[in-house]
Design a protein around this motif. Structure first.
Motif, PDB file in Angstrom:
ATOM      1  N   GLU A 144       0.826  -1.210   0.000  1.00  0.00           N
ATOM      2  CA  GLU A 144       0.000   0.000   0.000  1.00  0.00           C
ATOM      3  C   GLU A 144       0.862   1.264   0.000  1.00  0.00           C
ATOM      4  OE1 GLU A 144      -2.954  -0.101  -0.802  1.00  0.00           O
ATOM      5  OE2 GLU A 144      -3.463  -2.175  -0.355  1.00  0.00           O
ATOM      6  N   GLU A 147       2.007   1.845  -3.485  1.00  0.00           N
ATOM      7  CA  GLU A 147       0.945   2.413  -4.322  1.00  0.00           C
ATOM      8  C   GLU A 147       0.730   3.888  -3.984  1.00  0.00           C
ATOM      9  OE1 GLU A 147      -2.414  -0.172  -3.823  1.00  0.00           O
ATOM     10  OE2 GLU A 147      -1.381  -1.852  -4.803  1.00  0.00           O
ATOM     11  N   LEU A 148       0.861   4.243  -2.706  1.00  0.00           N
ATOM     12  CA  LEU A 148       0.760   5.637  -2.287  1.00  0.00           C
ATOM     13  C   LEU A 148       1.902   6.451  -2.905  1.00  0.00           C
ATOM     14  CD1 LEU A 148      -0.370   7.928  -0.516  1.00  0.00           C
ATOM     15  CD2 LEU A 148       0.960   6.977   1.385  1.00  0.00           C
ATOM     16  N   ASP A 162       3.569   5.786  -5.601  1.00  0.00           N
ATOM     17  CA  ASP A 162       3.335   5.877  -7.041  1.00  0.00           C
ATOM     18  C   ASP A 162       2.353   7.000  -7.368  1.00  0.00           C
ATOM     19  OD1 ASP A 162       3.832   4.744  -9.687  1.00  0.00           O
ATOM     20  OD2 ASP A 162       1.732   4.089  -9.613  1.00  0.00           O
ATOM     21  N   GLU A 163       1.294   7.101  -6.584  1.00  0.00           N
ATOM     22  CA  GLU A 163       0.294   8.151  -6.823  1.00  0.00           C
ATOM     23  C   GLU A 163       0.862   9.529  -6.530  1.00  0.00           C
ATOM     24  OE1 GLU A 163      -2.916   9.435  -8.580  1.00  0.00           O
ATOM     25  OE2 GLU A 163      -2.387   7.309  -8.421  1.00  0.00           O
ATOM     26  N   ARG A 170      -7.637   9.232  -6.234  1.00  0.00           N
ATOM     27  CA  ARG A 170      -6.822   8.017  -6.096  1.00  0.00           C
ATOM     28  C   ARG A 170      -5.861   8.151  -4.916  1.00  0.00           C
ATOM     29  NH1 ARG A 170      -5.765   3.012  -6.580  1.00  0.00           N
ATOM     30  NH2 ARG A 170      -3.984   2.319  -7.760  1.00  0.00           N
ATOM     31  N   GLU A 218      -7.719   7.420  -1.847  1.00  0.00           N
ATOM     32  CA  GLU A 218      -7.932   5.971  -1.743  1.00  0.00           C
ATOM     33  C   GLU A 218      -6.682   5.271  -1.218  1.00  0.00           C
ATOM     34  OE1 GLU A 218      -8.558   2.191  -4.749  1.00  0.00           O
ATOM     35  OE2 GLU A 218      -9.298   4.142  -5.385  1.00  0.00           O
ATOM     36  N   GLU A 219      -5.529   5.655  -1.734  1.00  0.00           N
ATOM     37  CA  GLU A 219      -4.277   5.014  -1.298  1.00  0.00           C
ATOM     38  C   GLU A 219      -3.951   5.355   0.146  1.00  0.00           C
ATOM     39  OE1 GLU A 219      -3.182   2.623  -2.837  1.00  0.00           O
ATOM     40  OE2 GLU A 219      -4.080   2.961  -4.793  1.00  0.00           O
ATOM     41  N   ASP A 245      -6.199   3.107   2.132  1.00  0.00           N
ATOM     42  CA  ASP A 245      -5.716   1.725   2.119  1.00  0.00           C
ATOM     43  C   ASP A 245      -4.520   1.546   3.053  1.00  0.00           C
ATOM     44  OD1 ASP A 245      -7.660   1.174   0.225  1.00  0.00           O
ATOM     45  OD2 ASP A 245      -6.262   1.028  -1.460  1.00  0.00           O
ATOM     46  N   THR A 246      -3.649   2.551   3.077  1.00  0.00           N
ATOM     47  CA  THR A 246      -2.483   2.492   3.956  1.00  0.00           C
ATOM     48  C   THR A 246      -2.908   2.524   5.418  1.00  0.00           C
ATOM     49  OG1 THR A 246      -1.122   3.559   2.258  1.00  0.00           O
ATOM     50  CG2 THR A 246      -0.278   3.597   4.504  1.00  0.00           C
TER      51      THR A 246
END
Length: 104
Positions: A31, A34-35, A37-38, A53, A56-57, A60-61
């Protein structure tokens, strides 16, 4: 945050229980990746980002962190409060207007 942490606990138990600590750590690292990356996208370093997004990340984290905290019986809100106090004490000379932060 406490009610969300309790909600995470109910969801995880409904899905069959917590993973092992290292599986949860792997999920957290995924997660965070992905954070990252965003954030790279939003900052224009890697394509174009989307604040929805990013939100969302971040969620999720936090979910993955709540799983680890619940597994070990740690109150995330208390842990966050302790970290804020630690940073205020340790890094106050680096921050401008830190007295305003302490009062707020």
């Amino acid at each position: 945050m406490n009610e969300h942490q309790e909600r995470v606990d109910r969801v995880i138990k409904q899905f069959g229980g917590y993973w092992s600590p290292f599986e949860m750590l792997a999920a957290l690292m995924e997660e965070v990746g992905e954070l990252a990356d965003e954030l790279l996208k939003i900052e224009g370093i890697k394509g174009e980002g989307d604040r929805k997004r990013l939100r969302e990340e971040l969620g999720d984290t936090l979910f993955a962190l709540a799983c680890i905290a619940n597994y070990y019986g740690i109150d995330l809100l208390e842990a966050l409060g302790e970290s804020v106090e630690k940073y205020l004490a340790r890094d106050s000379s680096r921050w401008k207007d830190v007295d305003d932060v302490k009062r707020g």
